[in-house]
Design a protein around this motif. Structure first.
Motif, PDB file in Angstrom:
ATOM      1  N   ARG A  77      40.821  32.307  19.259  1.00 54.73           N
ATOM      2  CA  ARG A  77      42.163  33.062  18.058  1.00 54.73           C
ATOM      3  C   ARG A  77      43.161  31.942  17.685  1.00 54.73           C
ATOM      4  NH1 ARG A  77      40.270  38.122  19.137  1.00 54.73           N
ATOM      5  NH2 ARG A  77      41.674  39.294  19.520  1.00 54.73           N
ATOM      6  N   SER A  78      44.178  32.750  18.850  1.00 57.55           N
ATOM      7  CA  SER A  78      45.236  31.857  18.404  1.00 57.55           C
ATOM      8  C   SER A  78      45.034  30.089  17.964  1.00 57.55           C
ATOM      9  CB  SER A  78      46.019  31.414  20.126  1.00 57.55           C
ATOM     10  OG  SER A  78      45.567  30.917  20.590  1.00 57.55           O
ATOM     11  N   GLY A  79      43.622  29.636  17.956  1.00 53.75           N
ATOM     12  CA  GLY A  79      43.104  28.154  17.265  1.00 53.75           C
ATOM     13  C   GLY A  79      44.211  26.744  18.704  1.00 53.75           C
ATOM     14  N   ARG A  80      44.786  27.576  19.456  1.00 60.45           N
ATOM     15  CA  ARG A  80      45.479  26.328  20.387  1.00 60.45           C
ATOM     16  C   ARG A  80      44.501  25.531  21.458  1.00 60.45           C
ATOM     17  NH1 ARG A  80      51.020  27.359  20.847  1.00 60.45           N
ATOM     18  NH2 ARG A  80      51.699  29.075  18.731  1.00 60.45           N
ATOM     19  N   ASP A  81      44.531  24.289  21.667  1.00 64.49           N
ATOM     20  CA  ASP A  81      43.123  23.739  23.025  1.00 64.49           C
ATOM     21  C   ASP A  81      44.002  24.297  23.834  1.00 64.49           C
ATOM     22  OD1 ASP A  81      42.150  21.982  23.974  1.00 64.49           O
ATOM     23  OD2 ASP A  81      43.053  20.232  23.128  1.00 64.49           O
ATOM     24  N   ILE A  82      43.596  25.232  24.332  1.00 63.56           N
ATOM     25  CA  ILE A  82      44.628  24.562  25.944  1.00 63.56           C
ATOM     26  C   ILE A  82      43.005  25.427  27.020  1.00 63.56           C
ATOM     27  CG2 ILE A  82      45.824  26.423  27.350  1.00 63.56           C
ATOM     28  CD1 ILE A  82      47.098  27.832  24.380  1.00 63.56           C
ATOM     29  N   PRO A  83      43.031  24.576  28.110  1.00 60.22           N
ATOM     30  CA  PRO A  83      42.122  24.872  28.887  1.00 60.22           C
ATOM     31  C   PRO A  83      42.595  26.008  30.166  1.00 60.22           C
ATOM     32  CG  PRO A  83      43.462  22.818  29.293  1.00 60.22           C
ATOM     33  CD  PRO A  83      44.027  23.894  28.418  1.00 60.22           C
ATOM     34  N   PHE A  84      40.715  27.164  29.892  1.00 64.30           N
ATOM     35  CA  PHE A  84      41.318  28.526  30.427  1.00 64.30           C
ATOM     36  C   PHE A  84      40.580  28.108  31.869  1.00 64.30           C
ATOM     37  CE2 PHE A  84      39.794  32.555  30.718  1.00 64.30           C
ATOM     38  CZ  PHE A  84      40.144  33.355  29.882  1.00 64.30           C
ATOM     39  N   ILE A  85      40.913  28.462  33.081  1.00 65.11           N
ATOM     40  CA  ILE A  85      40.021  28.897  33.833  1.00 65.11           C
ATOM     41  C   ILE A  85      39.887  29.974  34.636  1.00 65.11           C
ATOM     42  CG2 ILE A  85      40.504  28.139  36.027  1.00 65.11           C
ATOM     43  CD1 ILE A  85      41.917  25.427  34.545  1.00 65.11           C
ATOM     44  N   ILE A  86      38.875  30.686  34.794  1.00 61.49           N
ATOM     45  CA  ILE A  86      38.703  31.956  35.702  1.00 61.49           C
ATOM     46  C   ILE A  86      39.329  31.728  36.649  1.00 61.49           C
ATOM     47  CG2 ILE A  86      37.443  33.948  36.541  1.00 61.49           C
ATOM     48  CD1 ILE A  86      36.031  33.377  33.458  1.00 61.49           C
ATOM     49  N   TYR A  87      40.623  32.879  37.596  1.00 62.64           N
ATOM     50  CA  TYR A  87      40.531  32.473  38.712  1.00 62.64           C
ATOM     51  C   TYR A  87      40.436  33.680  38.977  1.00 62.64           C
ATOM     52  CZ  TYR A  87      43.398  31.287  42.616  1.00 62.64           C
ATOM     53  OH  TYR A  87      43.602  30.973  44.185  1.00 62.64           O
ATOM     54  N   SER A  88      39.458  34.130  40.231  1.00 66.13           N
ATOM     55  CA  SER A  88      39.241  35.261  40.098  1.00 66.13           C
ATOM     56  C   SER A  88      38.119  35.724  41.655  1.00 66.13           C
ATOM     57  CB  SER A  88      38.540  36.019  39.142  1.00 66.13           C
ATOM     58  OG  SER A  88      38.151  36.913  39.677  1.00 66.13           O
ATOM     59  N   GLY A  89      38.062  37.188  41.943  1.00 67.81           N
ATOM     60  CA  GLY A  89      37.306  37.407  43.258  1.00 67.81           C
ATOM     61  C   GLY A  89      35.957  36.794  42.918  1.00 67.81           C
ATOM     62  N   LYS A  90      35.066  36.828  44.075  1.00 63.53           N
ATOM     63  CA  LYS A  90      33.442  36.879  43.327  1.00 63.53           C
ATOM     64  C   LYS A  90      33.342  37.336  41.829  1.00 63.53           C
ATOM     65  CE  LYS A  90      29.855  34.616  45.242  1.00 63.53           C
ATOM     66  NZ  LYS A  90      29.997  33.767  43.863  1.00 63.53           N
ATOM     67  N   ILE A  91      32.322  36.465  41.736  1.00 59.09           N
ATOM     68  CA  ILE A  91      32.127  37.102  40.277  1.00 59.09           C
ATOM     69  C   ILE A  91      30.280  36.186  40.394  1.00 59.09           C
ATOM     70  CG2 ILE A  91      33.721  37.427  38.978  1.00 59.09           C
ATOM     71  CD1 ILE A  91      33.105  34.827  37.283  1.00 59.09           C
ATOM     72  N   SER A  92      29.672  37.019  40.015  1.00 57.22           N
ATOM     73  CA  SER A  92      28.247  36.480  40.035  1.00 57.22           C
ATOM     74  C   SER A  92      28.223  34.898  39.253  1.00 57.22           C
ATOM     75  CB  SER A  92      26.526  37.253  38.879  1.00 57.22           C
ATOM     76  OG  SER A  92      27.217  37.591  37.641  1.00 57.22           O
TER      77      SER A  92
END
Length: 183
Positions: A77-92
């Motif tokens: 929604r911010s309209g910005r081109d920003i890479p988004f990385i999920i860094y998390s415990g185990k997800i399926s």
């Protein structure tokens, strides 16, 4: 190490202060010069996206009252081109694939810095490439359609706009008549 990259501004969406501290230390140990801020709610995320430019969002998957899908939506929604990385415990795997279909750049399991660093480098290169292409496209457009001396629209742009207008008229059902005076 990231040859030639300035300080990387990383927005960390994470409810655990210690995890952010550890991640910053690990990135720094691998030669990545980062500045980061931590947020853990949609409201704070929207606010800091508004306040300054970011190179990267690193997001935990599940936080109390907030998750990576909601965070991605706020970034979108911010309209910005920003890479988004999920860094998390185990997800399926299913959840990881679905996140990436929705526009998440990658999923890296928490603690796997050896994998996170190349992902960050790849995403920053991708953004740099996209921006360079946009700049080149804008330059080509300017050279094609505007006079270099006066910066005023040139004849090529006028012709292109007349062609567009004629196409629109041809596609519309009712006949229109106009006189065009070309000087």
């Amino acid at each position: 190490s990231m040859g030639g990259f300035r300080t990387i501004k990383v927005l960390m969406v994470e409810d655990n202060e210690d995890d952010v501290f550890l991640l910053n230390a690990q990135l720094s140990a691998r030669g990545l010069d980062t500045y980061s801020e931590r947020v853990d709610s949609a409201r704070d995320l929207a606010r800091v996206l508004e306040e300054r430019e970011w190179d990267l969002v690193i997001c935990d998957h599940a936080m109390p009252g907030f998750d990576s899908a909601s965070a991605l939506e706020v970034v979108r929604r911010s309209g910005r081109d920003i890479p988004f990385i999920i860094y998390s415990g185990k997800i399926s795997d299913h959840m990881a694939f679905s996140a990436m279909r929705n526009g998440v750049a990658d999923y890296v399991q928490k603690g796997n810095i050896a994998r996170l660093v190349p992902v960050i480098e790849r995403e920053l290169r991708g953004v740099a490439t996209r921006r360079a292409i946009q700049t080149a496209d804008a330059r080509i457009h300017a050279l094609a359609f505007f006079d270099t001396l006066s910066a005023l629209p040139n004849q090529t742009l006028l012709r292109a706009q007349i062609d567009d207008w004629l196409d629109t008229v041809r596609r519309s059902a009712e006949p229109r008549y106009a006189t065009l005076l070309v000087v």
